[in-house]
Design a protein around this motif. Structure first.
Motif, short mmCIF file in Angstrom:
data_model
loop_
_atom_site.label_atom_id
_atom_site.label_comp_id
_atom_site.label_asym_id
_atom_site.label_seq_id
_atom_site.Cartn_x
_atom_site.Cartn_y
_atom_site.Cartn_z
N VAL A 1 146.31 63.65 -46.00
CA VAL A 1 146.13 63.07 -47.83
C VAL A 1 147.79 64.15 -47.98
CG1 VAL A 1 146.32 63.03 -49.97
CG2 VAL A 1 144.37 62.48 -48.87
N TYR A 2 147.61 65.41 -47.86
CA TYR A 2 149.03 65.93 -48.06
C TYR A 2 150.66 65.05 -46.92
CZ TYR A 2 151.80 70.29 -48.61
OH TYR A 2 152.60 71.29 -49.03
N THR A 3 149.22 65.22 -46.08
CA THR A 3 150.48 64.74 -44.82
C THR A 3 151.11 63.10 -45.14
OG1 THR A 3 149.83 65.63 -42.79
CG2 THR A 3 150.98 63.74 -42.25
N LEU A 4 150.84 62.42 -45.40
CA LEU A 4 150.84 61.25 -45.72
C LEU A 4 151.76 60.93 -47.21
CD1 LEU A 4 147.69 59.28 -45.79
CD2 LEU A 4 149.87 58.82 -44.54
N TYR A 5 151.43 62.16 -48.16
CA TYR A 5 151.91 62.16 -49.18
C TYR A 5 153.60 63.26 -48.97
CZ TYR A 5 153.77 65.15 -54.32
OH TYR A 5 154.28 65.37 -54.94
N HIS A 6 154.11 63.83 -48.12
CA HIS A 6 154.93 63.66 -47.54
C HIS A 6 156.09 62.99 -46.70
CE1 HIS A 6 155.39 68.26 -49.81
NE2 HIS A 6 153.92 68.04 -49.64
N ALA A 7 155.60 62.29 -46.04
CA ALA A 7 156.11 61.14 -44.99
C ALA A 7 156.43 60.66 -46.32
CB ALA A 7 154.67 60.40 -44.81
N PHE A 8 155.98 60.20 -47.25
CA PHE A 8 156.18 59.16 -48.01
C PHE A 8 157.48 59.65 -48.65
CE2 PHE A 8 152.90 56.63 -48.03
CZ PHE A 8 153.08 55.34 -47.86
N ALA A 9 157.59 61.07 -49.13
CA ALA A 9 158.24 61.56 -50.22
C ALA A 9 160.00 62.03 -49.45
CB ALA A 9 158.12 63.38 -50.39
N ARG A 10 159.74 62.13 -47.79
CA ARG A 10 160.95 62.35 -47.05
C ARG A 10 161.56 60.86 -47.39
NH1 ARG A 10 157.11 65.63 -44.60
NH2 ARG A 10 157.28 63.42 -43.03
N GLN A 11 161.09 59.96 -47.05
CA GLN A 11 161.70 58.59 -47.05
C GLN A 11 162.17 57.94 -48.40
OE1 GLN A 11 162.28 57.06 -44.60
NE2 GLN A 11 161.38 58.77 -43.42
N GLY A 12 162.20 58.91 -49.56
CA GLY A 12 162.67 58.47 -51.15
C GLY A 12 161.76 57.71 -51.56
N PHE A 13 160.93 58.20 -51.86
CA PHE A 13 159.70 58.07 -52.34
C PHE A 13 159.04 58.46 -53.77
CE2 PHE A 13 159.38 55.10 -49.21
CZ PHE A 13 158.43 53.41 -49.58
N SER A 14 158.77 57.67 -54.92
CA SER A 14 158.00 58.87 -55.70
C SER A 14 157.14 58.49 -55.97
CB SER A 14 158.72 58.12 -56.85
OG SER A 14 160.22 58.11 -58.20
N VAL A 15 155.96 59.41 -55.40
CA VAL A 15 154.92 59.64 -54.85
C VAL A 15 153.41 60.12 -55.64
CG1 VAL A 15 155.19 61.52 -53.09
CG2 VAL A 15 153.36 60.06 -52.65
N LEU A 16 152.76 60.25 -55.40
CA LEU A 16 151.55 60.82 -56.56
C LEU A 16 150.57 60.79 -55.80
CD1 LEU A 16 150.01 60.80 -59.02
CD2 LEU A 16 150.14 58.97 -59.60
N ARG A 17 149.73 61.94 -55.54
CA ARG A 17 148.14 61.92 -55.11
C ARG A 17 147.21 62.60 -56.26
NH1 ARG A 17 150.33 67.07 -52.93
NH2 ARG A 17 149.01 68.40 -52.81
N PHE A 18 146.07 61.75 -56.53
CA PHE A 18 145.31 62.68 -57.21
C PHE A 18 143.46 62.84 -57.07
CE2 PHE A 18 144.92 57.88 -57.30
CZ PHE A 18 143.11 58.69 -58.25
N ASN A 19 143.27 63.51 -57.75
CA ASN A 19 141.77 64.10 -57.65
C ASN A 19 140.99 62.69 -58.66
OD1 ASN A 19 141.41 65.91 -55.65
ND2 ASN A 19 141.61 67.36 -57.84
N PHE A 20 140.31 61.84 -57.41
CA PHE A 20 139.27 60.80 -58.41
C PHE A 20 138.28 61.71 -59.07
CE2 PHE A 20 139.27 58.32 -54.38
CZ PHE A 20 140.41 57.58 -54.77
#
Length: 222
Positions: free
Chosen positions: A46-65
């Motif tokens: 999840v952390y890897t995906l989060y930062h991949a999107f952030a590096r590509q200029g996305f506003s990105v959110l991860r959260f706990n269910f």
């Protein structure tokens, strides 16, 4: 990377959010693996995906269910977790009203929830599913799958067999007007131990090609 609190259907949801600088930046929601098997928003994939999107200029959110970390509520067999994801997407859209595109990405259980979410939210234009548990959950709701996306799977996944994911991908790839890329990582187990850098490279390359390159999601030639 500020901590955020989201009003969810079962109470507060704990999240991490990174806001992009561009006014019309694309948005991405990242969903974690099974809450009853140690899944949290701090999972390495999840952390890897989060930062991949952030590096590509996305506003990105991860959260706990619900019921995970500081998120209120209790595990609800996927039904409540889907509602949590919808609330998180609402929050993300509220802070990014001019977003150019919307993506959802998930790992394992999170991939199953993410695929359900894209069926309910037509604004989701692309997805990334890492080790979708096609052997454990019913994916027949993807009829048809409304968005193009990437599926990543390891060849030595001890929880989700490669063959079950290939069967799902083959079914989706023959649908009209979408493209499903299937990336197979040799020797990777369910958690991509020792191969997170390769997963990062695969996912960021896909995001860059679809979001920023000349390539756009289209029907895959069969």
């Amino acid at each position: 990377m500020p901590d955020v609190i989201i009003n969810g259907p079962a109470g507060r949801l704990e999240g991490r959010y990174q806001h992009a600088s561009a006014d019309n930046a694309p948005i991405a929601l990242i969903l974690h693996p099974h809450p009853q098997h140690g899944g949290t928003m701090n999972n390495k994939i999840v952390y890897t995906l989060y930062h991949a999107f952030a590096r590509q200029g996305f506003s990105v959110l991860r959260f706990n269910f619900r019921g995970v970390g500081r998120s209120q509520g209790a595990y609800d067999r996927g039904e409540g977790e889907l509602s949590d994801a919808a609330s998180a997407l609402d929050w993300l859209q509220m802070y990014n009203t001019n977003a150019s595109t919307c993506w959802v990405a998930g790992f394992s259980f999170g991939a199953w929830i993410g695929m359900q979410l894209l069926m309910r939210r037509p604004e989701i234009s692309s997805f990334i599913s890492v080790a979708p548990p096609a052997n454990l959950y019913d994916f027949s709701f993807l009829a048809p799958c409304p968005s193009s996306g990437l599926v990543v799977q390891g060849t030595t996944d001890e929880i989700v067999p490669e063959a079950s994911v290939k069967k799902l991908v083959d079914k989706l790839a023959h649908q009209r007007d979408i493209s499903i890329e299937h990336s197979i990582v040799e020797g990777a187990n369910h958690f991509f131990q020792g191969q997170l850098e390769q997963l990062d490279s695969i996912t960021e390359d896909y995001i860059a090609r679809i979001q920023h390159g000349s390539e756009t999601p289209a029907k895959l030639d069969s």
